[in-house]
Motif scaffolding. Structure first.
Motif, PDB file in Angstrom:
ATOM      1  N   LYS A  27      40.568   7.824  16.739  1.00  0.00           N
ATOM      2  CA  LYS A  27      41.650   9.041  17.171  1.00  0.00           C
ATOM      3  C   LYS A  27      41.533  10.290  16.324  1.00  0.00           C
ATOM      4  CE  LYS A  27      46.379  10.355  18.616  1.00  0.00           C
ATOM      5  NZ  LYS A  27      47.606   9.869  18.847  1.00  0.00           N
ATOM      6  N   TRP A  28      41.466   9.874  14.850  1.00  0.00           N
ATOM      7  CA  TRP A  28      41.980  10.961  14.025  1.00  0.00           C
ATOM      8  C   TRP A  28      40.527  11.386  13.207  1.00  0.00           C
ATOM      9  CZ3 TRP A  28      46.858   7.966  12.287  1.00  0.00           C
ATOM     10  CH2 TRP A  28      47.919   8.437  13.013  1.00  0.00           C
ATOM     11  N   ASN A  29      39.449  10.659  13.866  1.00  0.00           N
ATOM     12  CA  ASN A  29      38.115  10.879  13.253  1.00  0.00           C
ATOM     13  C   ASN A  29      37.995  10.613  11.775  1.00  0.00           C
ATOM     14  OD1 ASN A  29      35.481  11.977  13.775  1.00  0.00           O
ATOM     15  ND2 ASN A  29      35.840  14.002  12.855  1.00  0.00           N
ATOM     16  N   VAL A  30      38.364   9.483  11.514  1.00  0.00           N
ATOM     17  CA  VAL A  30      38.158   8.795   9.988  1.00  0.00           C
ATOM     18  C   VAL A  30      37.565   7.599  10.040  1.00  0.00           C
ATOM     19  CG1 VAL A  30      40.221  10.173   9.111  1.00  0.00           C
ATOM     20  CG2 VAL A  30      40.282   7.928   9.752  1.00  0.00           C
ATOM     21  N   SER A  31      37.047   7.047   8.969  1.00  0.00           N
ATOM     22  CA  SER A  31      36.372   5.928   8.816  1.00  0.00           C
ATOM     23  C   SER A  31      37.306   4.977   8.191  1.00  0.00           C
ATOM     24  CB  SER A  31      35.070   6.004   7.812  1.00  0.00           C
ATOM     25  OG  SER A  31      34.197   6.784   8.041  1.00  0.00           O
ATOM     26  N   LYS A  32      37.481   3.731   9.010  1.00  0.00           N
ATOM     27  CA  LYS A  32      38.388   2.725   8.577  1.00  0.00           C
ATOM     28  C   LYS A  32      38.413   2.187   7.152  1.00  0.00           C
ATOM     29  CE  LYS A  32      38.914   0.966  13.186  1.00  0.00           C
ATOM     30  NZ  LYS A  32      38.937  -0.349  13.841  1.00  0.00           N
ATOM     31  N   ASP A  33      37.113   2.330   6.459  1.00  0.00           N
ATOM     32  CA  ASP A  33      36.886   1.703   5.208  1.00  0.00           C
ATOM     33  C   ASP A  33      36.536   3.024   4.106  1.00  0.00           C
ATOM     34  OD1 ASP A  33      34.413   2.856   6.180  1.00  0.00           O
ATOM     35  OD2 ASP A  33      33.083   1.286   5.141  1.00  0.00           O
ATOM     36  N   GLN A  34      37.290   4.243   4.482  1.00  0.00           N
ATOM     37  CA  GLN A  34      37.242   5.524   3.347  1.00  0.00           C
ATOM     38  C   GLN A  34      38.926   5.968   3.715  1.00  0.00           C
ATOM     39  OE1 GLN A  34      34.138   8.288   3.324  1.00  0.00           O
ATOM     40  NE2 GLN A  34      32.982   7.062   4.761  1.00  0.00           N
ATOM     41  N   ILE A  35      40.070   5.014   3.431  1.00  0.00           N
ATOM     42  CA  ILE A  35      41.189   5.703   3.541  1.00  0.00           C
ATOM     43  C   ILE A  35      41.853   5.356   2.199  1.00  0.00           C
ATOM     44  CG2 ILE A  35      43.620   5.286   4.609  1.00  0.00           C
ATOM     45  CD1 ILE A  35      41.874   4.311   7.205  1.00  0.00           C
ATOM     46  N   GLY A  36      42.266   6.324   1.518  1.00  0.00           N
ATOM     47  CA  GLY A  36      42.678   6.114   0.231  1.00  0.00           C
ATOM     48  C   GLY A  36      44.298   6.359   0.031  1.00  0.00           C
ATOM     49  N   VAL A  37      44.795   6.503  -0.869  1.00  0.00           N
ATOM     50  CA  VAL A  37      46.233   6.918  -1.057  1.00  0.00           C
ATOM     51  C   VAL A  37      46.253   7.605  -2.280  1.00  0.00           C
ATOM     52  CG1 VAL A  37      46.845   4.565  -2.572  1.00  0.00           C
ATOM     53  CG2 VAL A  37      48.742   6.030  -1.233  1.00  0.00           C
TER      54      VAL A  37
ATOM     55  N   ALA B 222      46.329  -3.416   4.731  1.00  0.00           N
ATOM     56  CA  ALA B 222      47.216  -2.472   3.851  1.00  0.00           C
ATOM     57  C   ALA B 222      46.245  -1.823   2.664  1.00  0.00           C
ATOM     58  CB  ALA B 222      48.611  -2.415   3.671  1.00  0.00           C
ATOM     59  N   ARG B 223      45.264  -2.456   2.368  1.00  0.00           N
ATOM     60  CA  ARG B 223      44.733  -2.169   1.111  1.00  0.00           C
ATOM     61  C   ARG B 223      44.074  -1.023   1.134  1.00  0.00           C
ATOM     62  NH1 ARG B 223      39.606  -2.136  -1.130  1.00  0.00           N
ATOM     63  NH2 ARG B 223      39.464  -2.708  -3.451  1.00  0.00           N
ATOM     64  N   PRO B 224      44.496   0.064   0.341  1.00  0.00           N
ATOM     65  CA  PRO B 224      43.643   1.443   0.295  1.00  0.00           C
ATOM     66  C   PRO B 224      42.262   1.278  -0.311  1.00  0.00           C
ATOM     67  CG  PRO B 224      45.281   1.345  -1.403  1.00  0.00           C
ATOM     68  CD  PRO B 224      45.588   0.155  -0.828  1.00  0.00           C
ATOM     69  N   ASP B 225      41.664   2.254   0.292  1.00  0.00           N
ATOM     70  CA  ASP B 225      39.829   2.157  -0.314  1.00  0.00           C
ATOM     71  C   ASP B 225      39.965   2.703  -1.412  1.00  0.00           C
ATOM     72  OD1 ASP B 225      38.822   0.396   2.032  1.00  0.00           O
ATOM     73  OD2 ASP B 225      39.462   2.288   2.966  1.00  0.00           O
ATOM     74  N   PHE B 226      40.632   3.575  -2.026  1.00  0.00           N
ATOM     75  CA  PHE B 226      40.674   4.264  -3.286  1.00  0.00           C
ATOM     76  C   PHE B 226      42.129   4.725  -3.477  1.00  0.00           C
ATOM     77  CE2 PHE B 226      39.300   7.430  -0.184  1.00  0.00           C
ATOM     78  CZ  PHE B 226      40.209   8.392  -0.451  1.00  0.00           C
TER      79      PHE B 226
ATOM     80  N   PRO C 196      39.076   1.377  -6.436  1.00  0.00           N
ATOM     81  CA  PRO C 196      38.616   2.246  -7.348  1.00  0.00           C
ATOM     82  C   PRO C 196      39.654   3.517  -7.529  1.00  0.00           C
ATOM     83  CG  PRO C 196      36.882   1.766  -5.691  1.00  0.00           C
ATOM     84  CD  PRO C 196      38.260   1.053  -5.318  1.00  0.00           C
ATOM     85  N   THR C 197      39.760   3.901  -8.865  1.00  0.00           N
ATOM     86  CA  THR C 197      41.124   4.720  -9.012  1.00  0.00           C
ATOM     87  C   THR C 197      40.522   5.931  -9.803  1.00  0.00           C
ATOM     88  OG1 THR C 197      42.558   2.737  -8.875  1.00  0.00           O
ATOM     89  CG2 THR C 197      43.226   4.638 -10.034  1.00  0.00           C
ATOM     90  N   PHE C 198      41.296   7.133  -9.632  1.00  0.00           N
ATOM     91  CA  PHE C 198      41.122   8.456 -10.309  1.00  0.00           C
ATOM     92  C   PHE C 198      42.507   8.563 -10.755  1.00  0.00           C
ATOM     93  CE2 PHE C 198      41.900  12.806 -10.834  1.00  0.00           C
ATOM     94  CZ  PHE C 198      40.311  13.277 -11.053  1.00  0.00           C
ATOM     95  N   ILE C 199      42.639   8.782 -12.140  1.00  0.00           N
ATOM     96  CA  ILE C 199      44.089   9.108 -12.606  1.00  0.00           C
ATOM     97  C   ILE C 199      43.762  10.354 -13.444  1.00  0.00           C
ATOM     98  CG2 ILE C 199      45.522   8.069 -14.435  1.00  0.00           C
ATOM     99  CD1 ILE C 199      44.065   5.326 -14.069  1.00  0.00           C
ATOM    100  N   LEU C 200      44.929  11.197 -13.613  1.00  0.00           N
ATOM    101  CA  LEU C 200      45.284  12.477 -13.969  1.00  0.00           C
ATOM    102  C   LEU C 200      46.451  12.685 -14.803  1.00  0.00           C
ATOM    103  CD1 LEU C 200      43.845  15.442 -14.421  1.00  0.00           C
ATOM    104  CD2 LEU C 200      45.690  15.946 -12.342  1.00  0.00           C
ATOM    105  N   HIS C 201      46.464  13.040 -16.252  1.00  0.00           N
ATOM    106  CA  HIS C 201      47.803  13.277 -16.690  1.00  0.00           C
ATOM    107  C   HIS C 201      47.523  14.323 -17.870  1.00  0.00           C
ATOM    108  CE1 HIS C 201      51.310  10.274 -16.663  1.00  0.00           C
ATOM    109  NE2 HIS C 201      51.632  11.313 -17.534  1.00  0.00           N
TER     110      HIS C 201
ATOM    111  N   ASP D 157      32.891  12.138  -4.468  1.00  0.00           N
ATOM    112  CA  ASP D 157      31.545  11.987  -4.085  1.00  0.00           C
ATOM    113  C   ASP D 157      30.682  10.874  -4.634  1.00  0.00           C
ATOM    114  OD1 ASP D 157      31.833  14.346  -2.484  1.00  0.00           O
ATOM    115  OD2 ASP D 157      31.013  15.603  -4.015  1.00  0.00           O
ATOM    116  N   SER D 158      31.163  10.201  -5.677  1.00  0.00           N
ATOM    117  CA  SER D 158      30.617   9.198  -6.266  1.00  0.00           C
ATOM    118  C   SER D 158      30.840   8.014  -5.588  1.00  0.00           C
ATOM    119  CB  SER D 158      30.680   9.098  -7.769  1.00  0.00           C
ATOM    120  OG  SER D 158      32.263   8.556  -8.096  1.00  0.00           O
ATOM    121  N   LEU D 159      31.913   7.881  -4.827  1.00  0.00           N
ATOM    122  CA  LEU D 159      32.309   6.539  -4.233  1.00  0.00           C
ATOM    123  C   LEU D 159      31.054   6.240  -3.235  1.00  0.00           C
ATOM    124  CD1 LEU D 159      36.146   7.161  -3.457  1.00  0.00           C
ATOM    125  CD2 LEU D 159      35.079   6.025  -5.406  1.00  0.00           C
ATOM    126  N   GLU D 160      30.843   4.992  -3.050  1.00  0.00           N
ATOM    127  CA  GLU D 160      29.880   4.422  -1.943  1.00  0.00           C
ATOM    128  C   GLU D 160      30.719   4.611  -0.715  1.00  0.00           C
ATOM    129  OE1 GLU D 160      28.860   0.660  -3.231  1.00  0.00           O
ATOM    130  OE2 GLU D 160      27.796   1.405  -5.213  1.00  0.00           O
TER     131      GLU D 160
END
Length: 302
Positions: free
Chosen positions: A142-152, A183-187, A235-240, A299-302
């Motif tokens: 419905k929201w035009n997203v891929s089920k395996d590309q849902i992050g938090v 409920a596992r986020p993909d990234f 997979p995780t991106f971190i900023l501080h 962009d580097s994520l598979e």
């Protein structure tokens, strides 16, 4: 009414409709871990929109045009020390920016642990975050997203919630069709996050609001998320920033080290200055380039 006024009103209504966003309840069938009280939600519209005492958790939906959509989606958890939510500063403003990159965004208004309506405070934010991911997954077509590309994505205490979701996504009971979805986020994207509940590295306000001023050791350990990283952590991106006086940069370093030990694809950026709570860091020199580092990483994520 003149024709000019009529067409002007029609135009304004059209523009309003184009930019309005749908807000949906997380728990339309009834909020779990909830009781009726006389408490009411508060919203202050100052320099930022600040929300406290959340009564009905929701998802605010921001979708890019179908032509620009990448299929990727992000559930956004605003920060606020588990006392409130910096709802636009670390929520809707971020969603709009993500849309400009073709990413669907969903701002989570999650329950706060010290709300009178919440029976068991410490686990309510996590349950809301789990439900948010599952709802996006259920409505992916419905929201035009891929089920395996849902992050938090989370900021500060919202970063703690996001990392809790990424390390405790299977915690809790599954009672219906939506809850049966993963409920596992993909990234994960963690921006100046609270990670640990252990002194002296933790953020005292977040810890006190989530698990109390004198918490049992089992709760300190349970919500010290660096202890729960494993090979299945997303997979995780971190900023501080190094000069963060509210949430020590060691929070991010602890989590990154745990990710590296487990071989989880991850990237960390530590800026020398920026303090805490800088959001998009607009006008803050090279710190504002952090969003470009995020797009490169995505962009580097598979």
């Amino acid at each position: 009414m003149t024709k000019f006024l009529f067409f002007t009103l029609c135009f304004l209504l059209t523009v309003s409709t184009c930019f309005s966003q749908e807000i949906i309840p997380l728990w339309p069938e009834g909020i779990p871990n909830d009781q009726e009280t006389n408490e009411t939600e508060t919203r202050e519209n100052g320099d930022i929109v600040w929300i406290e005492k959340v009564q009905k958790p929701t998802l605010e939906i921001y979708l890019p045009t179908k032509k620009n959509a990448t299929g990727r989606a992000v559930v956004i958890c605003p920060g606020g020390g588990y006392r409130g939510l910096a709802y636009d500063w670390e929520g809707t403003d971020i969603a709009k920016y993500l849309n400009s990159k073709g990413i669907a965004a969903f701002v989570l208004k999650y329950r706060l642990p010290k709300s009178k309506d919440v029976i068991s405070g410490y686990n309510a934010p996590l349950h809301d975050a789990q439900r948010a991911i599952r709802l996006v997954r259920q409505n992916a077509e419905k929201w035009n997203v891929s089920k395996d590309q849902i992050g938090v994505m989370g900021f500060s205490a919202g970063g703690h919630l996001a990392s809790t979701l990424g390390t405790h996504y299977d915690q809790g009971e599954k009672s219906n069709t939506v809850d049966s979805l993963s409920a596992r986020p993909d990234f994960m994207v963690l921006i100046y996050p609270v990670i640990t509940m252990k002194a002296p590295t933790t953020h005292g306000g977040s810890r006190n609001n989530l698990i109390g001023e004198k918490p049992k050791q089992e709760f300190i350990d349970l919500y010290s998320n660096e202890l729960y990283v494993n090979k299945n952590t997303p997979p995780t991106f971190i900023l501080h920033s190094s000069d963060d006086k509210s949430v020590p940069v060691e929070n991010s370093i602890l989590f990154y080290q745990a990710l590296q030990r487990e071989g989880v694809y991850s990237e960390i950026h530590i800026y020398p200055t920026g303090g805490h709570g800088f959001s998009l860091a607009i006008g803050q020199g090279h710190l504002q380039s952090w969003v470009e580092r995020l797009w490169d990483w995505m962009d580097s994520l598979e």
